[in-house]
Design an enzyme around this catalytic site. Sequence first.
Site, short mmCIF file in Angstrom:
data_model
loop_
_atom_site.label_atom_id
_atom_site.label_comp_id
_atom_site.label_asym_id
_atom_site.label_seq_id
_atom_site.Cartn_x
_atom_site.Cartn_y
_atom_site.Cartn_z
N TYR A 33 0.77 -1.12 0.21
CA TYR A 33 0.04 -0.06 0.13
C TYR A 33 0.82 1.37 0.07
CZ TYR A 33 -3.79 -3.21 1.27
OH TYR A 33 -4.68 -4.27 0.97
N ASN A 65 -12.61 -0.59 -5.61
CA ASN A 65 -12.25 -1.01 -6.95
C ASN A 65 -13.48 -1.54 -7.53
OD1 ASN A 65 -11.23 -1.85 -9.38
ND2 ASN A 65 -9.77 -3.46 -8.46
N CYS A 76 -6.39 -5.19 -7.81
CA CYS A 76 -6.17 -5.04 -6.40
C CYS A 76 -5.55 -5.86 -5.87
CB CYS A 76 -7.54 -4.19 -5.88
SG CYS A 76 -8.96 -5.36 -6.25
N HIS A 77 -5.77 -7.27 -6.12
CA HIS A 77 -5.19 -8.26 -5.21
C HIS A 77 -3.71 -8.51 -5.16
CE1 HIS A 77 -5.35 -9.65 -9.38
NE2 HIS A 77 -4.36 -10.42 -9.30
N GLU A 123 -1.20 -16.42 -10.51
CA GLU A 123 -0.26 -15.38 -11.36
C GLU A 123 1.29 -15.87 -11.19
OE1 GLU A 123 -0.96 -11.47 -10.86
OE2 GLU A 123 -2.90 -11.53 -11.20
#
Length: 161
Positions: A90, A113, A121-122, A148
């Site tokens: 963040y 979001n 946002c993850h 990912e």
Amino acid sequence: MSNTPFTVASTITSLSVTVTDDTVTGIQLDRRGRRPAGSPFEKRVARELIQYFEGVRTEFTFPVHLAGSAFERRVWSALKRIPYGQTRTYGEVARAIGRPGAARAVGTANGRNPVPIVIPCHRVVAAGGKLGGFGGGLSLKKDLLRLEASHSTLPGTVRPE
């Protein structure tokens, strides 16, 4: 075009996707829409999201409408620049938008979001590598980061435990 949400189902989660005038306006995690994708545009959106969950797509080509404050849109723009398979804190996102003391505000914008997955946002974690929060729950956030990481060829890819 109907703005009744449609479902996109994957092995990880189901999404409820809202479209208005061939633009994605909302995605809700871990939810089902009221119907399957119908129009050619909706089918394209569904196909791209499924490809993401299959690990073969890292970016999306369909348009999205981001309703939010100027600050929120700056945060969401910064999130789009986080490479597939990587994370930022963040605080790092706050510094990237020129607001180094705004880590909590970044977290709030992250939570607002309207199109998670598309605006990733993850990929934002708390300082010290903790996961932080996520609207779809921490289990889903871990699953997305693992997905990912398992398909990324980039150096510095985070592999959550």
